[in-house]
Design an enzyme around this catalytic site. Structure first.
Site, PDB file in Angstrom:
ATOM      1  N   PHE A 243       0.816  -1.219   0.000  1.00 30.95           N
ATOM      2  CA  PHE A 243       0.000   0.000   0.000  1.00 30.95           C
ATOM      3  C   PHE A 243       0.848   1.266   0.000  1.00 30.95           C
ATOM      4  O   PHE A 243       0.433   2.306   0.489  1.00 30.95           O
ATOM      5  CB  PHE A 243      -0.981  -0.014   1.191  1.00 30.95           C
ATOM      6  CG  PHE A 243      -1.650  -1.337   1.368  1.00 30.95           C
ATOM      7  CD1 PHE A 243      -2.599  -1.775   0.439  1.00 30.95           C
ATOM      8  CD2 PHE A 243      -1.309  -2.190   2.400  1.00 30.95           C
ATOM      9  CE1 PHE A 243      -3.189  -3.021   0.566  1.00 30.95           C
ATOM     10  CE2 PHE A 243      -1.891  -3.438   2.531  1.00 30.95           C
ATOM     11  CZ  PHE A 243      -2.839  -3.856   1.613  1.00 30.95           C
ATOM     12  N   THR A 470      -2.112  -7.108  -6.204  1.00 33.99           N
ATOM     13  CA  THR A 470      -2.874  -6.367  -7.195  1.00 33.99           C
ATOM     14  C   THR A 470      -3.372  -7.251  -8.327  1.00 33.99           C
ATOM     15  O   THR A 470      -4.346  -6.919  -8.992  1.00 33.99           O
ATOM     16  CB  THR A 470      -1.969  -5.272  -7.765  1.00 33.99           C
ATOM     17  OG1 THR A 470      -0.653  -5.840  -7.941  1.00 33.99           O
ATOM     18  CG2 THR A 470      -1.842  -4.120  -6.804  1.00 33.99           C
ATOM     19  N   LEU A 633      -9.186  -5.293 -17.279  1.00 35.06           N
ATOM     20  CA  LEU A 633      -8.511  -6.478 -17.807  1.00 35.06           C
ATOM     21  C   LEU A 633      -9.094  -7.753 -17.222  1.00 35.06           C
ATOM     22  O   LEU A 633      -9.204  -8.771 -17.892  1.00 35.06           O
ATOM     23  CB  LEU A 633      -7.020  -6.416 -17.476  1.00 35.06           C
ATOM     24  CG  LEU A 633      -6.245  -5.278 -18.146  1.00 35.06           C
ATOM     25  CD1 LEU A 633      -4.842  -5.200 -17.562  1.00 35.06           C
ATOM     26  CD2 LEU A 633      -6.181  -5.514 -19.654  1.00 35.06           C
ATOM     27  N   ASN A 634      -9.392  -7.685 -15.909  1.00 38.44           N
ATOM     28  CA  ASN A 634      -9.836  -8.894 -15.213  1.00 38.44           C
ATOM     29  C   ASN A 634     -10.930  -8.497 -14.235  1.00 38.44           C
ATOM     30  O   ASN A 634     -10.667  -7.840 -13.226  1.00 38.44           O
ATOM     31  CB  ASN A 634      -8.641  -9.526 -14.475  1.00 38.44           C
ATOM     32  CG  ASN A 634      -9.003 -10.834 -13.794  1.00 38.44           C
ATOM     33  OD1 ASN A 634     -10.163 -11.121 -13.525  1.00 38.44           O
ATOM     34  ND2 ASN A 634      -7.988 -11.639 -13.505  1.00 38.44           N
ATOM     35  N   THR A 637     -10.070  -9.710 -10.387  1.00 38.20           N
ATOM     36  CA  THR A 637      -9.031  -9.040  -9.598  1.00 38.20           C
ATOM     37  C   THR A 637      -9.293  -7.538  -9.543  1.00 38.20           C
ATOM     38  O   THR A 637      -8.952  -6.884  -8.551  1.00 38.20           O
ATOM     39  CB  THR A 637      -7.635  -9.318 -10.174  1.00 38.20           C
ATOM     40  OG1 THR A 637      -7.632  -8.963 -11.569  1.00 38.20           O
ATOM     41  CG2 THR A 637      -7.267 -10.775 -10.038  1.00 38.20           C
ATOM     42  N   LYS A 703      -6.260   2.015 -17.480  1.00 38.38           N
ATOM     43  CA  LYS A 703      -5.971   3.198 -16.663  1.00 38.38           C
ATOM     44  C   LYS A 703      -5.424   2.876 -15.264  1.00 38.38           C
ATOM     45  O   LYS A 703      -4.838   3.742 -14.630  1.00 38.38           O
ATOM     46  CB  LYS A 703      -7.234   4.040 -16.502  1.00 38.38           C
ATOM     47  CG  LYS A 703      -7.547   4.924 -17.706  1.00 38.38           C
ATOM     48  CD  LYS A 703      -8.723   5.818 -17.350  1.00 38.38           C
ATOM     49  CE  LYS A 703      -8.928   6.931 -18.370  1.00 38.38           C
ATOM     50  NZ  LYS A 703     -10.102   7.746 -17.967  1.00 38.38           N
ATOM     51  N   GLY A 704      -5.660   1.683 -14.759  1.00 35.28           N
ATOM     52  CA  GLY A 704      -5.123   1.346 -13.437  1.00 35.28           C
ATOM     53  C   GLY A 704      -6.176   1.475 -12.344  1.00 35.28           C
ATOM     54  O   GLY A 704      -7.079   2.308 -12.417  1.00 35.28           O
ATOM     55  N   GLU A 707      -5.519   2.538  -6.749  1.00 36.81           N
ATOM     56  CA  GLU A 707      -5.815   3.627  -5.811  1.00 36.81           C
ATOM     57  C   GLU A 707      -7.287   4.043  -5.816  1.00 36.81           C
ATOM     58  O   GLU A 707      -7.826   4.419  -4.786  1.00 36.81           O
ATOM     59  CB  GLU A 707      -4.978   4.886  -6.125  1.00 36.81           C
ATOM     60  CG  GLU A 707      -3.692   4.682  -6.884  1.00 36.81           C
ATOM     61  CD  GLU A 707      -2.532   4.183  -6.059  1.00 36.81           C
ATOM     62  OE1 GLU A 707      -2.391   4.611  -4.900  1.00 36.81           O
ATOM     63  OE2 GLU A 707      -1.757   3.360  -6.582  1.00 36.81           O
TER      64      GLU A 707
END
Lengths: 740, 338, 169
Positions: A243, A470, A633-634, A637, A703-704, A707
């Site tokens: 983290f 992650t 993507l998944n 997760t 994009k991720g 956070e």
């Protein structure tokens, strides 16, 4: 063509290892010559060490060395050479450097013994005499000495300059609110304590470190100890959460390397849970937000000022206030961010650093504005929707926040909310519904990856990035499996090894987009290589096929218009006389694109709470988090990432608080018994929604997600508590005492 | 953690002889608190005497209609014992409100009584604490003290007793059976734990070498009119800020007798017989319960961070008595408070 | 009376770990957790706090879930210990391990072995029937990644499978 893995719900490829206890973490690698180091921590916050009494500790059977500032291997003290990738401006802390004490809990000695028990027993016998000086750990006591950091931290944008006339607009605004907001100090507390196991191999070091970036640790060790590059390899195949606490190499690493070099043997140093409170933490930040609006709730002025604590030796910085100029449309904005020094360890990046803090204050203030203007809080957010990044005067690369509001509200049942505070009840409980917006930057970093296909049809993708829980292993496997049309079981992913192609620290939610893009590029190069060999085969059915005329599927390359004309990868390699083919790719973010567009992820978080007002008990009964974060993507997760962020947000809203004793300069509740992170009982129903969002910042549209799940979560809960009770608690956590 | 020597006792007599003859020896059973404290170097025994193989694991009926609980009965076995569930649901509930399933499996009945305070300063050898290091001062006074005592504290210590089970045992008026070098004796629960005074290092009235062998409960009372209400900073696996064990004997709609004990507020489970007397002959009402709460909290004093506990305890007492009167005891898995 | 000094290696303990008898010399201060991790290299049992405050070290001793960090090895002489490695391994996972994978009931994986051992015991104890009861009786296992809802899903799934199996029998 069959559906690919990308975009599906793929169980973790590393799951079976994790559930069977076979995944090995930094402090778990065995060695024949292993010695155990136990850290002795300072009990004073400031001053100097006068003397050690090590006699009893040394006499303990099994003790092999006690390192102190008076007796340790040489390290470089040149600031430049022990900076790490995530270091803020300043002079990084070096353990056992000299007799000075700069924070409570600072390591002052390392006891090394043949067994853990002997080291622990001897550490209890170390006596240290200090000359203590008064220390200040409360940033509020340093408010008057706040300063604009002279050197800015790399990658952290300072607040944008003011726009319009924020003061005049505020004075003239018919509706206005202002308040002071604060979040208690939080410590990261990943479940795995920080640990380093250093194997000493004839002068070369193999370091198992709990860290979010092996390349960062490697460069740090090489520079700090003046070792040849080739003599240090760093591994972290599994990381038990971080983290942000693993972005910088922490002191147990330096101590373990010192001991290994001194003793010429392998050494493990694992911190205790108490010692997890003796380095990085989310900085204590004093915030003031003032909003002015028209009677319809349209913003006319935003002012957001923050003073954040940092250590005496580094200027840690994060983007706290910038969000207030970004999330909503407003022409009159002033933002300021200053630092004040306290006698603690340097604070650091903790999940969505800066945003979690700043967006909490903004979103609580926006909620206050909604009540002041008598406009539904969700409607008020829609009325102030920003179509453009006004901080940088750019369009967004994509922004589906409106869809988040709509779909989230629908799933949550926002329409059942009655507007007045204290107006909803169920039995004895007051019921409250709250909403908040979240935002995080969609970042990317240069990454390299290698893809290797072997004659048995198996593919390996490799990159020095990390998986801290992650899902990096899994998304890289998905991307690679799709790129070459292979079953995912035929794809092996190697990460967490400094000998692999370059990756920076895994942080800022950039790993999926960056490592994912690099992996995809490497696989694309491999496709070309496969096709080249397939075309070169005698009487090849693909003789004249161009890359865009073929498909890669089921371990074969085939003509798109005539799949019967195909060649297996194995045959292609065989005919070329190759056991393996390999391709490497270097990904770098598209700078032109980044200049043109602002790229962010967004969320709308809805929270339902039940409050027993008489007893101050709050239960978070439901959260809906709707996320716009580009390509998912998944599903599995990705959802977990958001769940985790939300749970940490619940902790921030209701539980987490490192409590300093202002006289001792020490956080007192330094354990899991008294520093409360949410337990099973505190987490009920959480729904995650991903809205479709097409983005072109990278080929996959990623994009991720690391956070965005936490940003806004605490505000949504706090806003729900206000709706339930009519009590506005601006300093988190909202513990029972604050509601009585 | 200091190194220590270890001895395993095969009989109660052997155990007592081993500990009473050595001022640095301690008994160990479940170890859930002692081992924890030894790791922090708060406890530094030179020798541990393992009593886990002693025959103190029975829950037996007594002639008086109560039960006698062997000191080594694990907390979870006690909470889930069919007789305890039926006759002493207040005790079962209090046990299940505390710690975790894992800890309850290991922790013993006797050990639960001997839990030491959760005061941050007691646990931190880098901080002053009169309980851990007599004469070093009380760090909590003027320091971080939101979990500290509001009743019965002294100038030298404001620690609280952390047990949930003991709060119920206080309300149930248990009796502690003890064996020592001088023979056996019984201690009324009331007199088992002590207030800190100027000797905060002593949590209770046991003498060195004395071993708890059993906890006895008198015949069951209260029927369905009981509750254990625990308020804390997170909804499970946290020590009480304030807890209340309450039992009422009702005759029609009149309170014939009452027992109320508070946890988390003092160096021992807090009972005030006068408060219970106030309830006798009253009809259940918020007014009557409020008056009892006032009496229970008479003389309460905050230390700053914990000032809120006075009001919280007052309200908790009222709510607990409402729950007891309505025969709707607090359930420990359902976090809504009825 | 068994009496041993405090020196490292001073005491011999015999334990059955995952069905395999083990005899080791340890210090009296050696915990079951450190014995498993450092001596037997069974590192599936995790050290999260070493104080009984997180549950990562949960193992089954004589079938009951306990925090192995608070268990002195010497006191467990003669007992049977089951760790995560004893429940199942890739290729032959325990139903609870399977369910954790299927429900993504973990992220970093560090609290996971403790959660799984705890959940296996929870089912055996038979005290949890509802989601609220699962949550309460699993609260001794902290998860910083916040996988709680997925963990409850996994436990519920295995519990449901067990219940329907019972009904069929």
């Amino acid at each position: 063509m069959p559906e690919g893995y990308v975009g599906g719900a793929q169980p973790r490829v590393d799951g079976p290892l994790k559930v069977s206890g076979l995944a090995q973490y930094a402090g778990e690698f065995p060695a024949e010559d292993l010695a155990y180091g136990v850290v002795v921590s300072s009990s004073v916050a400031k001053g100097r060490i006068l003397r050690f009494d090590l006699e009893a500790a040394r006499a303990t059977p099994g003790v092999v060395a006690i390192l102190t500032h008076k007796d340790r291997p040489t390290v470089t003290t040149d600031a430049e050479s022990h900076q790490d990738q995530a270091a803020p401006p300043g002079l990084p802390f070096i353990p056992l450097l000299d007799e000075r004490i700069v924070y409570s809990g600072q390591p002052v000695a390392l006891v090394v013994a043949e067994t853990f028990e002997a080291a622990r027993g001897a550490a209890a016998l170390v006596r240290v005499e200090y000359e203590a000086e008064p220390a200040v750990v409360d940033v509020a006591q340093r408010r008057d000495s706040a300063y604009d950091p002279p050197e800015k931290r790399d990658g952290v944008p300072p607040p944008p300059p003011p726009r319009g006339d924020p003061d005049g607009a505020f004075a003239a605004a018919p509706v206005k609110v202002s308040g002071d907001y604060r979040i208690a100090v939080e410590h990261h507390n990943p479940m795995e304590p920080h640990a380093s196991t250093v194997f000493w191999r004839g002068g070369k070091l193999v370091v198992h470190d709990k860290v979010q970036g092996v390349t960062n640790t490697k460069a740090f060790v090489v520079n700090m100890f003046g070792l040849p590059e080739d003599d240090v390899r760093v591994l972290s195949p599994f990381v038990g959460g971080a983290f942000g606490s693993g972005l910088r190499p922490q002191y147990q690493l330096t101590l373990a390397v010192m001991a290994a070099l001194r003793l010429k043997r392998s050494v493990r140093v694992t911190l205790t849970r108490d010692q997890m409170f003796t380095f990085t933490y989310r900085p204590d930040t004093l915030q003031t937000v003032a909003l002015g609006a028209g009677p319809d709730g349209r913003l006319q002025s935003i002012r957001h000022d923050a003073i954040a604590c940092t250590s005496t030796y580094e200027d840690y910085q994060e983007a706290v206030v910038n969000w207030s100029g970004l999330i909503y449309a407003c022409d009159n904005v002033s933002l300021s961010y200053r630092l004040a020094k306290v006698d603690t360890a340097t604070p650091g990046d903790m999940r969505a650093p800066g945003a979690t803090t700043g967006v909490y204050a903004l979103e609580a203030a926006i909620d206050e504005l909604a009540y002041a203007a008598k406009v539904d809080p969700l409607e008020l957010r829609l009325r102030n929707y920003a179509e453009r990044d006004q901080n940088d005067d750019k369009p967004f690369s994509s922004k589906e926040l409106r869809a988040c509001y709509e779909r989230g509200a629908e799933a949550f049942g926002w329409s059942r909310r009655s507007p007045e505070p204290r107006s909803m009840r169920e039995g004895r409980d007051l019921v409250g519904l709250g909403v908040a917006t979240g935002c995080w930057e969609a970042m990317m970093q240069p990454h390299s990856a290698r893809a290797t296909l072997t004659a048995d049809g198996k593919l390996e993708v490799a990159c020095a990035t990390a998986d801290i829980g992650t899902g990096t292993y899994t998304i890289l496997a998905q991307i690679a499996a799709d790129a070459l049309g292979l079953p995912i079981d035929d794809v092996a992913v190697r990460i967490g090894d400094s000998s692999l192609p370059m990756a920076p620290v895994e942080g800022g939610s950039w790993a999926a987009a960056s490592a994912g893009s690099a992996a995809q590029m490497a696989c694309a190069a491999l496709r070309e290589e496969i096709l080249k060999h397939a075309r070169a085969m005698e009487n090849s059915p693909l003789a004249n096929a161009a890359l865009d005329h073929v498909v890669f599927s089921g371990g074969r390359v085939a003509r798109a218009d005539d799949p019967a004309r195909s060649i297996s990868y194995a045959d292609a390699l065989k005919s070329a006389g190759r056991e393996r083919i390999e391709a490497k790719a270097d990904f770098a973010p598209d700078e032109e694109f980044q200049k043109k567009f602002a790229a962010y992820t967004h969320s709308a978080v809805f929270a339902e709470v039940r409050v027993d007002e008489e007893l101050g008990v709050v239960r978070v009964t439901r959260i809906v988090s709707a996320i716009a974060a580009g390509k998912i993507l998944n599903q599995m997760t990705a959802r977990s990432q958001i769940l985790g962020g939300v749970v940490m947000g619940i902790g921030m809203a209701l539980h987490e608080e490192s409590m300093p004793d202002r006289r001792l300069g020490r956080f007192m509740n330094h354990n899991f018994g008294e520093y409360h992170i949410p337990s099973h009982a505190d987490v009920q129903d959480i729904e995650v929604i991903f809205v479709d969002e097409a983005d072109e910042a990278n080929p996959l549209g990623i994009k991720g997600l690391g956070e965005i799940g936490i940003v806004g979560a605490a505000a949504a809960v706090a806003n729900a508590v206000f709706h339930a009770t009519g009590k506005r608690v601006r300093d988190l956590p909202i513990t029972p005492d604050k509601l009585l | 953690m200091m190194n220590f020597s270890y001895a395993r006792a095969e009989s109660v007599g052997e155990a007592i002889a081993a500990v009473s003859g050595d001022p640095h020896a301690r008994y160990i059973a479940g170890g859930t608190n002692l081992v924890d404290l030894m790791k922090y170097d708060v406890e530094r025994p030179g020798r541990l005497v393992d009593i886990t193989r002693l025959p103190l694991r029975e829950i037996a009926a007594t002639a008086g209609g109560g039960i006698r609980i062997g000191a080594l009965v694990p907390n979870s076995d006690l909470a889930y014992d069919a007789r305890v569930e039926r006759d002493y649901p207040l005790l079962a509930s209090a046990i299940l409100a505390g710690a975790s399933a894992q800890l309850r499996n290991a922790a013993t009945t006797g050990g639960n009584l001997l839990q030491r305070t959760r005061c941050y300063y007691f646990y931190d050898v880098g901080a002053p604490c009169n309980k851990r290091a007599p004469g070093s001062g009380c760090g909590a006074i003027g320091g971080v003290n939101r979990i500290h005592a509001i009743l019965g504290a002294s100038e030298s210590c404001i620690a609280t007793h952390p047990s949930d089970m003991c709060v119920a045992l206080a309300a149930l008026e248990a009796v502690v059976h003890v064996a020592g070098p001088g023979g056996e004796r019984t201690i009324a629960f009331e007199d088992f734990h002590r207030l800190p005074g100027d000797r905060p290092e002593a949590d209770n009235t046991l003498r060195h070498g004395e071993l708890i062998t059993a906890v006895e409960l008198p015949a069951p009372r209260f029927g369905p009119h009981h509750t254990y209400l625990k308020l804390r900073d997170r909804l499970s696996y946290a020590f009480a800020l304030v807890s209340v064990a309450a039992g009422l004997e009702l005759e029609g709609d009149t309170i014939r007798d009452a027992r109320v004990a508070l946890g988390g507020v003092a160096h021992k489970p807090w009972r005030v017989p006068e408060a219970e007397t106030l309830l006798r002959g009253q009809k259940p009402s918020r007014e009557a319960f409020g008056a009892a709460a006032e009496r229970l909290l008479q003389g309460a004093r905050g230390q700053g961070d914990n000032d809120f506990k006075i009001e919280l305890a007052r309200r908790a007492v009222v709510r607990a008595l409402e729950q007891a009167a309505a025969a709707t005891p607090q359930r420990q898995s359902d976090k809504s408070i009825n | 009376m068994v009496y041993v000094s405090g020196a490292p290696g001073a005491v011999t303990v015999s334990l059955t770990v995952n069905g395999k008898p083990q005899t080791l010399s340890v210090a009296p201060s050696t915990t079951v957790l450190d014995l498993l991790r450092e001596r037997l290299h069974l590192t599936g049992t995790k050290k999260g706090c070493d104080q009984g405050q997180c549950g990562a070290c949960t193992v089954l001793i004589d079938g009951r879930r306990v925090n192995s960090c608070l268990q002195l090895a010497v006191m467990n002489d003669g007992r049977e210990i089951t760790t995560i490695e004893g429940l199942g391994a890739p290729g032959g996972l325990h139903p609870m391990q399977e369910a954790f994978v299927a429900h993504d009931a973990f992220q970093c994986g560090y609290c996971t072995p403790g959660q799984i051992c705890s959940a296996v015991a929870l089912l055996k104890e038979g005290r949890a029937r509802t989601r609220a009861e699962i949550r309460e009786l699993m609260s001794g296992n902290l998860c910083r990644c916040g996988a709680y809802t997925n963990i409850v899903d996994a436990v519920e799934a295995v519990m449901g499978a067990g219940a329907s199996q019972e009904a069929a029998e």
